[in-house]
Scaffold this active site. Structure first.
Site, PDB file in Angstrom:
ATOM      1  N   ASP A   9      50.266  39.722  78.175  1.00 21.33           N
ATOM      2  CA  ASP A   9      49.422  38.937  77.269  1.00 21.33           C
ATOM      3  C   ASP A   9      48.222  39.819  76.960  1.00 21.33           C
ATOM      4  OD1 ASP A   9      47.647  37.245  75.992  1.00 21.33           O
ATOM      5  OD2 ASP A   9      47.462  35.821  77.652  1.00 21.33           O
ATOM      6  N   LYS A  53      40.843  43.124  69.775  1.00 19.51           N
ATOM      7  CA  LYS A  53      41.998  42.481  69.140  1.00 19.51           C
ATOM      8  C   LYS A  53      41.668  41.955  67.742  1.00 19.51           C
ATOM      9  CE  LYS A  53      45.487  39.019  70.400  1.00 19.51           C
ATOM     10  NZ  LYS A  53      45.843  38.133  71.540  1.00 19.51           N
ATOM     11  N   GLU A  81      52.340  33.939  71.051  1.00 21.90           N
ATOM     12  CA  GLU A  81      51.760  33.383  72.272  1.00 21.90           C
ATOM     13  C   GLU A  81      52.201  31.937  72.554  1.00 21.90           C
ATOM     14  OE1 GLU A  81      47.681  34.299  71.497  1.00 21.90           O
ATOM     15  OE2 GLU A  81      48.050  36.435  71.799  1.00 21.90           O
ATOM     16  N   ASP A  99      46.655  26.221  71.852  1.00 19.65           N
ATOM     17  CA  ASP A  99      46.160  27.424  72.539  1.00 19.65           C
ATOM     18  C   ASP A  99      44.812  27.836  71.958  1.00 19.65           C
ATOM     19  OD1 ASP A  99      45.571  29.969  73.469  1.00 19.65           O
ATOM     20  OD2 ASP A  99      47.571  30.774  73.160  1.00 19.65           O
TER      21      ASP A  99
HETATM   22  P1  ADP Z   1      42.152  35.132  75.104  1.00 18.74           P
HETATM   23  O1  ADP Z   1      43.532  34.580  75.035  1.00 18.74           O
HETATM   24  O2  ADP Z   1      41.445  35.064  73.788  1.00 18.74           O
HETATM   25  O3  ADP Z   1      42.045  36.474  75.742  1.00 18.74           O
HETATM   26  P2  ADP Z   1      41.574  33.405  77.344  1.00 18.74           P
HETATM   27  O4  ADP Z   1      42.702  32.465  77.268  1.00 18.74           O
HETATM   28  O5  ADP Z   1      41.512  34.326  78.492  1.00 18.74           O
HETATM   29  O6  ADP Z   1      41.319  34.165  75.996  1.00 18.74           O
HETATM   30  O7  ADP Z   1      40.249  32.529  77.272  1.00 18.74           O
HETATM   31  C1  ADP Z   1      39.029  33.131  77.324  1.00 18.74           C
HETATM   32  C2  ADP Z   1      38.012  32.147  76.840  1.00 18.74           C
HETATM   33  O8  ADP Z   1      38.100  30.977  77.642  1.00 18.74           O
HETATM   34  C3  ADP Z   1      36.610  32.673  76.977  1.00 18.74           C
HETATM   35  O9  ADP Z   1      35.891  32.367  75.786  1.00 18.74           O
HETATM   36  C4  ADP Z   1      36.078  31.901  78.136  1.00 18.74           C
HETATM   37  O10 ADP Z   1      34.685  31.728  78.066  1.00 18.74           O
HETATM   38  C5  ADP Z   1      36.804  30.585  77.985  1.00 18.74           C
HETATM   39  N1  ADP Z   1      36.886  29.808  79.211  1.00 18.74           N
HETATM   40  C6  ADP Z   1      37.391  30.184  80.415  1.00 18.74           C
HETATM   41  N2  ADP Z   1      37.278  29.188  81.296  1.00 18.74           N
HETATM   42  C7  ADP Z   1      36.713  28.139  80.632  1.00 18.74           C
HETATM   43  C8  ADP Z   1      36.326  26.832  81.002  1.00 18.74           C
HETATM   44  N3  ADP Z   1      36.514  26.386  82.232  1.00 18.74           N
HETATM   45  N4  ADP Z   1      35.761  26.038  80.063  1.00 18.74           N
HETATM   46  C9  ADP Z   1      35.556  26.479  78.803  1.00 18.74           C
HETATM   47  N5  ADP Z   1      35.887  27.696  78.404  1.00 18.74           N
HETATM   48  C10 ADP Z   1      36.450  28.531  79.300  1.00 18.74           C
HETATM   49 MG    MG Z   2      45.305  33.976  74.968  1.00 21.13          MG
END
Ligand code: ADP
Ligand code: MG
Length: 573
Positions: free
Chosen positions: A10, A71, A148, A172
């Protein structure tokens, strides 16, 4: 086992993970950590490239030598400055992929050269291509790119695909992208019915809203303007993210940052309610996308059996409650939303290795692809009508052929263009490829067939054939980045001279042609790409005769030929 290992990755905007199926179940590869690698690249004090948490941790102090959210730049011809050097988005992404590859190699104790990588469903062809390139630079052959939401559905249902038909909504919301998809699982087949979203919406935006709020707070309470101060803004960013995450569990949080400048200390309380007001518009927009996805899939809200919450930002409580209110079911969060997509990529990687083949993956195109043609209608000549060849939400792989005609005698060339979009005016869409097709000396109205093939990796191949001579050109949309440069679009305008007089679908003047005739022509165009080569030639000949008769307003003759064509079409499906 001697099969070369394939890892599932991912490659997220904010965070990236790698998974692998050792025996039957996918596992996130970890080295005593949570397995989450921040998608962040930087250069340290000694000028060395660093990737992951170390890079993210220095982002506050050294934004000029740190790259975040690369990205968002994938598929664009952008140079990314980093500590005096310049990198392409692929090169930066490759550093993240290399880190994951090497981690996998350390854990597995052998070389890894193949991967399945996930991308947002809304990624363009150019963005998918760029992702493959990033893999190649990192020494990984990308055997498959999957969406995804599809990976998330696989993670939830992969090991458990029964005979029972299930319709799943995947919501998502990550750091920089939002996707919503409707997925159907039936007879061990996983199929994405519709997908929509916004590849510029995510947790970063929510952080920014809190930063704006804090900036206003500092101005009002401390008469402090921090708008141009990057170091302070970077500190506010980590405060904002921490507060946001806390508010997913607590109704209020305190944001404290000492010495924000000089002796000014920031200390303020933020309630979940206030935060929800800040992001309500964004979340409302995601709900509109949910409605759109349902509509595209032809599913009523009551037809959804399960909702999957994916992406870190989907932990915001307001999202669950809004989804529950609309769809009357509790969203599933059993699998960690941050790891779900990587686990699904791991399952797909295992399938590619021949380990687990339960269920076949079907994917769809999130975009319409087509070409531009001149068209004569009631208002005169319209030089660039968008003719879709592959429509949004079509199952992949797909192949479609469309017929065009030259406009003038001895026409020297036709410009074969590829656009992505939905607008009737081709020039309002995104030009992703443009190819010169030199023609022989034929009479006006000579036929050119144009075929598009779009595969599961989102790679578009085209073939244009001049029917009289069999002369053809082939092209693959490869390294042709999404063109948003209006100049390039404009220079090609003058040369558009493929003519498409046939068919009601893209001929508004067709009202003057009896509908039974246009119906036959439309059906013929639809069946053309599934017909055998021999039948294709015959269909095209008959279509040509019909068009000639129609042009002479001899509908009687046209109808006779239509009958013949109908007979032929009857046996093709
Ligand atoms: P990506 O797929 O874009 O890489 P992720 O799925 O890893 O992202 O999500 C990252 C985002 O999720 C970040 O903006 C982070 O601040 C947010 N995030 C992570 N945990 C929480 C939470 N408990 N509540 C709200 N936002 C969250
Ligand atoms: Mg993601």
């Amino acid at each position: 086992m001697n099969t070369p290992p394939i890892i599932g990755i991912d490659l997220g905007t904010t965070n990236s993970e790698v998974a692998f199926v050792h025996t039957t179940r996918p596992e996130i590869l970890r080295e005593g950590d949570d397995g989450i690698l921040p998608s962040c690249v930087g250069v340290d004090d000694d000028g060395r490239l660093i990737v992951g948490a170390t890079a993210r941790n220095q982002a506050v102090a050294y934004p000029e030598r740190t790259v975040l959210s690369v990205k968002r730049k994938m598929g664009k011809e952008k140079e990314i400055p980093l500590a005096g050097k310049s990198y392409s988005p692929q090169e930066i992404s490759a550093l993240i992929l290399k880190e994951l590859k090497e981690k996998a190699e350390r854990i597995m104790g052998r070389g890894v050269a193949h991967a399945v990588i996930t991308v947002p469903a809304y990624f363009t062809d150019a963005q998918r291509q760029a992702t493959k390139e990033a893999g190649a630079i990192a020494g990984l052959e990308v055997v498959r790119i999957i969406n995804e939401p599809t990976a998330a559905a696989l993670a939830y249902e992969g090991g458990n695909v029964g005979d029972e038909k299930r319709t799943i909504l995947v919501y998502d919301l990550g750091g920089g992208t939002f996707d919503v998809s409707i997925v159907r699982i039936e007879d061990r087949v996983v199929e994405v019915l519709a997908t929509t979203g916004d590849n510029r919406l995510g947790g970063d935006d929510f952080d920014n809203r809190i930063i704006q709020w804090l900036t206003r707070e500092l101005k009002q309470k401390h008469h402090l303007d921090v708008t141009g101060n990057r170091a302070v803004l970077a500190r506010l960013k980590s405060c904002a993210e921490r507060a946001k995450i806390e508010l997913s569990q607590a109704p209020t949080t305190r944001i404290e940052e000492d010495h924000i400048t000089g002796d000014i200390h920031l200390s303020v309380e933020l309630t979940r309610k206030t935060f929800e007001e800040m992001i309500r518009e964004d979340i409302d927009r995601t709900m509109q996308s949910v409605t759109k996805a349902l509509r595209d899939a032809g599913i009523t809200p009551g037809g959804i059996d399960r909702i999957l919450l994916v992406g870190g930002s989907s932990r915001i409580p307001m999202i669950s409650s809004m989804l529950k209110e609309r769809l009357k079911i509790d969203p599933s969060k059993e699998i960690d939303p941050d790891l779900c997509v990587a686990l699904g990529a791991g399952i797909q990687a295992a399938r590619e290795m021949g380990i687990d083949t339960s269920g076949v993956l079907i994917d769809i195109t999130p975009y319409t692809f087509g070409t531009s043609a001149a068209e004569v209608n009631n208002e005169g000549l319209d030089p660039h009508v968008f003719i879709p060849l592959i429509k949004r939400n079509t199952k992949l792989p797909v192949s479609h052929t469309e017929t065009f005609y030259t406009m003038v005698d001895n026409q020297e060339l036709a410009l074969i263009q590829v656009f992505q979009g939905e607008n009737r005016n081709a020039l309002d869409n995104i030009l992703i490829g443009s190819y010169r097709f030199d023609l022989s000396d034929n009479a006006a109205g000579s036929m050119i067939t144009l075929k598009y093939d779009l595969d599961l990796n989102g790679i578009l191949k085209l073939e244009a054939v001049e029917k009289e001579t069999g002369r053809k050109i082939n092209a693959v949309i490869d390294n042709v980045f999404a063109c948003e440069d209006p100049d390039r679009v404009r220079t090609s305008q003058a040369k558009i001279n493929v003519f498409s007089p046939m068919g009601a679908a893209h001929n508004p003047g067709a009202e003057t042609i009896p509908s039974d005739i246009t119906d036959t022509l439309t059906l013929a165009r639809e069946k053309l790409n599934v017909a055998s080569k021999e039948d294709q030639d015959e269909i095209i000949d008959l279509m040509e005769e019909i068009t000639d008769a129609v042009e002479d307003k001899d509908f009687e003759t046209a109808r006779v030929i239509c009958d013949e064509l109908d007979d032929l079409l009857f046996y093709i499906d």
